[in-house]
Write an enzyme that holds these catalytic residues in place. Sequence first.
Site, PDB file in Angstrom:
ATOM      1  N   ARG A 130      27.535  24.323 -31.631  1.00  0.00           N
ATOM      2  CA  ARG A 130      28.029  23.630 -30.436  1.00  0.00           C
ATOM      3  C   ARG A 130      29.434  23.101 -30.717  1.00  0.00           C
ATOM      4  O   ARG A 130      29.608  22.064 -31.352  1.00  0.00           O
ATOM      5  CB  ARG A 130      27.088  22.474 -30.088  1.00  0.00           C
TER       6      ARG A 130
ATOM      7  N   HIS B 129      28.420  16.860 -27.087  1.00  0.00           N
ATOM      8  CA  HIS B 129      27.150  17.103 -26.404  1.00  0.00           C
ATOM      9  C   HIS B 129      27.346  17.086 -24.890  1.00  0.00           C
ATOM     10  O   HIS B 129      26.831  17.927 -24.170  1.00  0.00           O
ATOM     11  CB  HIS B 129      26.139  16.039 -26.835  1.00  0.00           C
TER      12      HIS B 129
ATOM     13  N   TYR C  71      30.380  11.457 -35.597  1.00  0.00           N
ATOM     14  CA  TYR C  71      29.267  11.862 -36.468  1.00  0.00           C
ATOM     15  C   TYR C  71      29.491  13.144 -37.264  1.00  0.00           C
ATOM     16  O   TYR C  71      28.672  13.516 -38.078  1.00  0.00           O
ATOM     17  CB  TYR C  71      27.945  11.948 -35.678  1.00  0.00           C
TER      18      TYR C  71
HETATM   19  C1  LIG Z   1      12.276  14.546 -23.026  1.00  0.00           C
HETATM   20  C2  LIG Z   1      13.690  14.100 -23.331  1.00  0.00           C
HETATM   21  N1  LIG Z   1      13.940  13.399 -24.457  1.00  0.00           N
HETATM   22  C3  LIG Z   1      15.203  12.984 -24.746  1.00  0.00           C
HETATM   23  C4  LIG Z   1      16.225  13.274 -23.875  1.00  0.00           C
HETATM   24  C5  LIG Z   1      17.641  12.822 -24.197  1.00  0.00           C
HETATM   25  N2  LIG Z   1      18.419  13.988 -24.618  1.00  0.00           N
HETATM   26  C6  LIG Z   1      19.156  14.722 -23.773  1.00  0.00           C
HETATM   27  S1  LIG Z   1      19.898  16.000 -24.504  1.00  0.00           S
HETATM   28  C7  LIG Z   1      19.248  15.609 -26.012  1.00  0.00           C
HETATM   29  C8  LIG Z   1      19.559  16.411 -27.234  1.00  0.00           C
HETATM   30  C9  LIG Z   1      19.047  17.798 -27.150  1.00  0.00           C
HETATM   31  O1  LIG Z   1      19.490  18.517 -28.268  1.00  0.00           O
HETATM   32  P1  LIG Z   1      19.195  20.055 -28.423  1.00  0.00           P
HETATM   33  O2  LIG Z   1      17.814  20.354 -27.964  1.00  0.00           O
HETATM   34  O3  LIG Z   1      19.551  20.438 -29.812  1.00  0.00           O
HETATM   35  O4  LIG Z   1      20.189  20.734 -27.368  1.00  0.00           O
HETATM   36  P2  LIG Z   1      21.791  20.788 -27.413  1.00  0.00           P
HETATM   37  O5  LIG Z   1      22.269  19.597 -26.627  1.00  0.00           O
HETATM   38  O6  LIG Z   1      22.221  20.764 -28.822  1.00  0.00           O
HETATM   39  O7  LIG Z   1      22.160  22.063 -26.725  1.00  0.00           O
HETATM   40  C10 LIG Z   1      18.449  14.475 -25.919  1.00  0.00           C
HETATM   41  C11 LIG Z   1      17.747  13.833 -27.048  1.00  0.00           C
HETATM   42  C12 LIG Z   1      15.927  14.009 -22.694  1.00  0.00           C
HETATM   43  N3  LIG Z   1      16.883  14.336 -21.817  1.00  0.00           N
HETATM   44  N4  LIG Z   1      14.662  14.417 -22.452  1.00  0.00           N
END
Ligand SMILES: Cc1ncc(C[n+]2csc(CCOP(=O)(O)OP(=O)(O)O)c2C)c(N)n1
Length: 417
Positions: free
Chosen positions: A316, A320, A329
């Site tokens: 990525r 985010h 980080y």
């Molecule tokens: C059920 C749930 N838990 C926590 C969140 C908060 N949240 C949004 S995006 C994210 C990180 C997701 O990371 P990843 O699955 O690695 O996807 P990336 O953003 O790296 O593409 C989190 C913890 C959420 N939206 N839904």
Amino acid sequence: MDDRASAAKPNRPRLSLHVPEPPARPGQEPDFSHIMVPEAGATRCPDIAEPESALRDLPYGLVRVLDEAGRAVGPWDPRLDPDTLRAGLRTILKTRLFDDRMFRAHRQGKTSFYMKSLGEEAIGAAQALALEAGDMNFPSYRMLSWLMARGYPLLDLCNQIFSNERDPLRGRQLPILYSARDYGFYSLSGNVGSRFGHAVGWAMASAYKHDDAIAVGHVGDGTTAEGDFHEALTFASVYKAPVILCVENNQWAISSFSGIAGAGATTFAAKALAYGIPGLRVDGNDFLAVYAATLWAADRARANFGPTLIEFFTYRAAGHSTSDDPTRYRPEDEASKWPLGDPLERLKQHLIALGEWSDERHEALTSELTAEIKAAVKHAEAIGTLGVSKPNPREMFEDVFAEPDWRILEQRREAGV
Ligand SMILES: Cc1ncc(C[n+]2csc(CCOP(=O)(O)OP(=O)(O)O)c2C)c(N)n1
């Protein structure tokens, strides 16, 4: 407490808790030395009819097609014609240019929120081109390139992102949580992981109805730590659902690195082993590898061999979301050191090596797409940007249930619309 424990069991080592740490933090040198990158073409390509028990090496390989010189090599080469390759390049470039424009729009206060897919555009682009019109994608929020490949109107994207009165979802979703059934793009959800179960359920329904459409679902590496991931794999495995389950391992969740989701113990593709389904690990920055692996899994699904779990190994490159500051980080230049390069540059280099593309054509395409995006943005701005024009609040209560639920009726009454 410590003294009591050691006094009671003098010969035992003290327990220590392992908390994974990324190899480099801000201010340190990016360190990808732990990443093994096999030669392009090195991972074998088995027949789709091979049983899962014969495929257990694949989750530890890495399907790669494009070599360092931009040549397509090895058994996974999908032998795509130049038009398909150019369609892929156009999609990746369009996604990247649009992402940049929308990121700036956020900084200008025209939208409340935006998420880029920088560095991961090859995944949605290749899958949208490899799969068929009746198939359904249950996407993560970094799948914009699917919509770009399938020709979803830029104006509709802008209207949703600007939350204006022509927002195609009428204010029922966050700016980037698109929904476009006619484009094979199931509604996005803010609850990460929830689409995996839906992908499996949809695929089971397709099989139950003896249809020929398959589903593809996406989660990020961080989301594999959610229970939804494991539940979906159990159902997919038990019912041999015609589904492709994809993990975009882009190394980071928000600020936690992939090790916190278990990357230090095994690969994400290897999670498939416990469920008795094939797992593929694929270079996610290699358009040809993504295309080939998707077709392989699709062919298996269509032939009733069941689901495949694919880990797309990628990075990525952006934050985010617009709410995130990745310099807090990780090292600032980490993205530029990613050993698998940039999907746009790699596909461009491949087309140039084939004599099917040039820097001049690339510049001309960049200008054409920039103008197209600019025109859509201007049009949407004239309708309105964040807070300037809005869908009628009444509409958020409509088209949610086939028959309005009592809660909807009550909320609507309270809102007086
Ligand atoms: C059920 C749930 N838990 C926590 C969140 C908060 N949240 C949004 S995006 C994210 C990180 C997701 O990371 P990843 O699955 O690695 O996807 P990336 O953003 O790296 O593409 C989190 C913890 C959420 N939206 N839904």
